[in-house]
Write a protein that holds these residues in place. Structure first.
Motif, PDB file in Angstrom:
ATOM      1  N   CYS A   8      46.917  47.532  51.316  1.00 57.10           N
ATOM      2  CA  CYS A   8      47.531  48.744  50.759  1.00 57.10           C
ATOM      3  C   CYS A   8      47.140  49.959  51.584  1.00 57.10           C
ATOM      4  O   CYS A   8      47.975  50.823  51.862  1.00 57.10           O
ATOM      5  CB  CYS A   8      47.112  48.938  49.308  1.00 57.10           C
ATOM      6  N   GLU A   9      45.877  50.056  51.980  1.00 53.71           N
ATOM      7  CA  GLU A   9      45.414  51.160  52.823  1.00 53.71           C
ATOM      8  C   GLU A   9      46.164  51.159  54.147  1.00 53.71           C
ATOM      9  O   GLU A   9      46.639  52.193  54.615  1.00 53.71           O
ATOM     10  CB  GLU A   9      43.920  51.026  53.122  1.00 53.71           C
ATOM     11  N   LYS A  10      46.273  49.991  54.750  1.00 59.77           N
ATOM     12  CA  LYS A  10      46.913  49.859  56.060  1.00 59.77           C
ATOM     13  C   LYS A  10      48.382  50.285  56.005  1.00 59.77           C
ATOM     14  O   LYS A  10      48.889  50.912  56.928  1.00 59.77           O
ATOM     15  CB  LYS A  10      46.799  48.407  56.526  1.00 59.77           C
ATOM     16  N   GLU A  11      49.063  49.954  54.923  1.00 57.45           N
ATOM     17  CA  GLU A  11      50.474  50.298  54.776  1.00 57.45           C
ATOM     18  C   GLU A  11      50.681  51.751  54.366  1.00 57.45           C
ATOM     19  O   GLU A  11      51.802  52.240  54.377  1.00 57.45           O
ATOM     20  CB  GLU A  11      51.133  49.383  53.740  1.00 57.45           C
ATOM     21  N   MET A  53      57.117  44.848  50.232  1.00 55.45           N
ATOM     22  CA  MET A  53      56.245  44.446  49.165  1.00 55.45           C
ATOM     23  C   MET A  53      55.054  43.690  49.755  1.00 55.45           C
ATOM     24  O   MET A  53      55.210  42.858  50.635  1.00 55.45           O
ATOM     25  CB  MET A  53      56.995  43.558  48.179  1.00 55.45           C
ATOM     26  N   ILE A  54      53.895  43.992  49.241  1.00 55.58           N
ATOM     27  CA  ILE A  54      52.673  43.360  49.723  1.00 55.58           C
ATOM     28  C   ILE A  54      52.376  42.147  48.859  1.00 55.58           C
ATOM     29  O   ILE A  54      52.359  42.244  47.630  1.00 55.58           O
ATOM     30  CB  ILE A  54      51.486  44.349  49.671  1.00 55.58           C
ATOM     31  N   LYS A  55      52.161  41.019  49.518  1.00 56.91           N
ATOM     32  CA  LYS A  55      51.832  39.781  48.809  1.00 56.91           C
ATOM     33  C   LYS A  55      50.526  39.246  49.359  1.00 56.91           C
ATOM     34  O   LYS A  55      50.294  39.277  50.562  1.00 56.91           O
ATOM     35  CB  LYS A  55      52.930  38.743  48.985  1.00 56.91           C
ATOM     36  N   VAL A  56      49.691  38.749  48.458  1.00 55.00           N
ATOM     37  CA  VAL A  56      48.418  38.153  48.850  1.00 55.00           C
ATOM     38  C   VAL A  56      48.354  36.768  48.237  1.00 55.00           C
ATOM     39  O   VAL A  56      48.487  36.614  47.026  1.00 55.00           O
ATOM     40  CB  VAL A  56      47.221  39.010  48.358  1.00 55.00           C
ATOM     41  N   ARG A  57      48.149  35.787  49.069  1.00 52.46           N
ATOM     42  CA  ARG A  57      48.017  34.414  48.583  1.00 52.46           C
ATOM     43  C   ARG A  57      46.560  33.999  48.698  1.00 52.46           C
ATOM     44  O   ARG A  57      45.865  34.370  49.646  1.00 52.46           O
ATOM     45  CB  ARG A  57      48.882  33.480  49.408  1.00 52.46           C
ATOM     46  N   SER A  58      46.147  33.216  47.740  1.00 53.43           N
ATOM     47  CA  SER A  58      44.760  32.766  47.708  1.00 53.43           C
ATOM     48  C   SER A  58      44.493  31.794  48.857  1.00 53.43           C
ATOM     49  O   SER A  58      45.292  30.890  49.119  1.00 53.43           O
ATOM     50  CB  SER A  58      44.476  32.083  46.373  1.00 53.43           C
ATOM     51  N   ARG A  59      43.382  32.011  49.524  1.00 50.46           N
ATOM     52  CA  ARG A  59      42.959  31.098  50.577  1.00 50.46           C
ATOM     53  C   ARG A  59      42.014  30.055  49.970  1.00 50.46           C
ATOM     54  O   ARG A  59      41.454  30.257  48.897  1.00 50.46           O
ATOM     55  CB  ARG A  59      42.236  31.858  51.689  1.00 50.46           C
ATOM     56  N   VAL A  60      41.832  28.967  50.668  1.00 50.41           N
ATOM     57  CA  VAL A  60      40.962  27.899  50.180  1.00 50.41           C
ATOM     58  C   VAL A  60      39.535  28.421  50.053  1.00 50.41           C
ATOM     59  O   VAL A  60      38.984  28.996  50.994  1.00 50.41           O
ATOM     60  CB  VAL A  60      41.001  26.679  51.137  1.00 50.41           C
ATOM     61  N   GLY A  61      38.956  28.279  48.872  1.00 52.44           N
ATOM     62  CA  GLY A  61      37.583  28.691  48.647  1.00 52.44           C
ATOM     63  C   GLY A  61      37.383  30.188  48.522  1.00 52.44           C
ATOM     64  O   GLY A  61      36.252  30.670  48.564  1.00 52.44           O
ATOM     65  N   GLU A  62      38.454  30.952  48.354  1.00 56.12           N
ATOM     66  CA  GLU A  62      38.348  32.409  48.272  1.00 56.12           C
ATOM     67  C   GLU A  62      38.237  32.844  46.809  1.00 56.12           C
ATOM     68  O   GLU A  62      38.981  32.385  45.953  1.00 56.12           O
ATOM     69  CB  GLU A  62      39.592  33.058  48.895  1.00 56.12           C
ATOM     70  N   SER A  63      37.307  33.735  46.534  1.00 54.99           N
ATOM     71  CA  SER A  63      37.139  34.225  45.167  1.00 54.99           C
ATOM     72  C   SER A  63      38.174  35.311  44.878  1.00 54.99           C
ATOM     73  O   SER A  63      38.810  35.852  45.781  1.00 54.99           O
ATOM     74  CB  SER A  63      35.735  34.783  44.972  1.00 54.99           C
ATOM     75  N   VAL A  64      38.292  35.633  43.603  1.00 55.07           N
ATOM     76  CA  VAL A  64      39.236  36.663  43.180  1.00 55.07           C
ATOM     77  C   VAL A  64      38.827  38.015  43.761  1.00 55.07           C
ATOM     78  O   VAL A  64      39.676  38.801  44.193  1.00 55.07           O
ATOM     79  CB  VAL A  64      39.309  36.724  41.634  1.00 55.07           C
ATOM     80  N   GLN A  65      37.530  38.292  43.792  1.00 59.65           N
ATOM     81  CA  GLN A  65      37.042  39.556  44.328  1.00 59.65           C
ATOM     82  C   GLN A  65      37.416  39.714  45.804  1.00 59.65           C
ATOM     83  O   GLN A  65      37.813  40.801  46.232  1.00 59.65           O
ATOM     84  CB  GLN A  65      35.521  39.681  44.178  1.00 59.65           C
ATOM     85  N   GLN A  66      37.318  38.634  46.563  1.00 63.40           N
ATOM     86  CA  GLN A  66      37.682  38.687  47.989  1.00 63.40           C
ATOM     87  C   GLN A  66      39.182  38.916  48.148  1.00 63.40           C
ATOM     88  O   GLN A  66      39.619  39.646  49.036  1.00 63.40           O
ATOM     89  CB  GLN A  66      37.276  37.388  48.682  1.00 63.40           C
ATOM     90  N   MET A  67      39.956  38.295  47.272  1.00 64.91           N
ATOM     91  CA  MET A  67      41.404  38.458  47.336  1.00 64.91           C
ATOM     92  C   MET A  67      41.797  39.904  47.005  1.00 64.91           C
ATOM     93  O   MET A  67      42.660  40.486  47.669  1.00 64.91           O
ATOM     94  CB  MET A  67      42.063  37.496  46.348  1.00 64.91           C
ATOM     95  N   VAL A  68      41.156  40.499  45.999  1.00 69.45           N
ATOM     96  CA  VAL A  68      41.439  41.889  45.635  1.00 69.45           C
ATOM     97  C   VAL A  68      41.053  42.822  46.772  1.00 69.45           C
ATOM     98  O   VAL A  68      41.768  43.775  47.090  1.00 69.45           O
ATOM     99  CB  VAL A  68      40.701  42.269  44.324  1.00 69.45           C
ATOM    100  N   LYS A  69      39.928  42.530  47.419  1.00 67.16           N
ATOM    101  CA  LYS A  69      39.473  43.338  48.554  1.00 67.16           C
ATOM    102  C   LYS A  69      40.507  43.289  49.690  1.00 67.16           C
ATOM    103  O   LYS A  69      40.836  44.313  50.282  1.00 67.16           O
ATOM    104  CB  LYS A  69      38.121  42.834  49.034  1.00 67.16           C
ATOM    105  N   ARG A  70      41.035  42.102  49.969  1.00 68.39           N
ATOM    106  CA  ARG A  70      42.066  41.968  51.006  1.00 68.39           C
ATOM    107  C   ARG A  70      43.324  42.732  50.622  1.00 68.39           C
ATOM    108  O   ARG A  70      43.953  43.384  51.456  1.00 68.39           O
ATOM    109  CB  ARG A  70      42.430  40.492  51.197  1.00 68.39           C
TER     110      ARG A  70
END
Length: 56
Positions: A23-26, A1-18
């Motif tokens: 997902c592509e990498k996996e 399962m892929i999990k993404v945690r918010s980094r300090v000062g990171e916008s939602v758009q950046q988190m979605v991009k990550r």
């Protein structure tokens, strides 16, 4: 399962991009596209032979 945690000062758009990059990498997106429609076993075998892999 892929999990993404918010980094300090990171916008939602950046988190979605990550998340999309992960997902592509996996190979998740490729698998979803391949499984989105039914493929007959004979078509699977034909695709494998054309690609160079032996039948399973």
């Amino acid at each position: 399962m892929i999990k993404v945690r918010s980094r300090v000062g990171e916008s939602v758009q950046q988190m979605v991009k990550r998340f999309k990059k992960m997902c592509e990498k996996e190979g998740l997106i490729r698998d979803m596209k391949r499984n989105s429609y039914y493929e007959k076993p004979s078509e699977k075998n034909r695709r494998r032979r054309k690609r160079g892999g032996g039948p399973r």
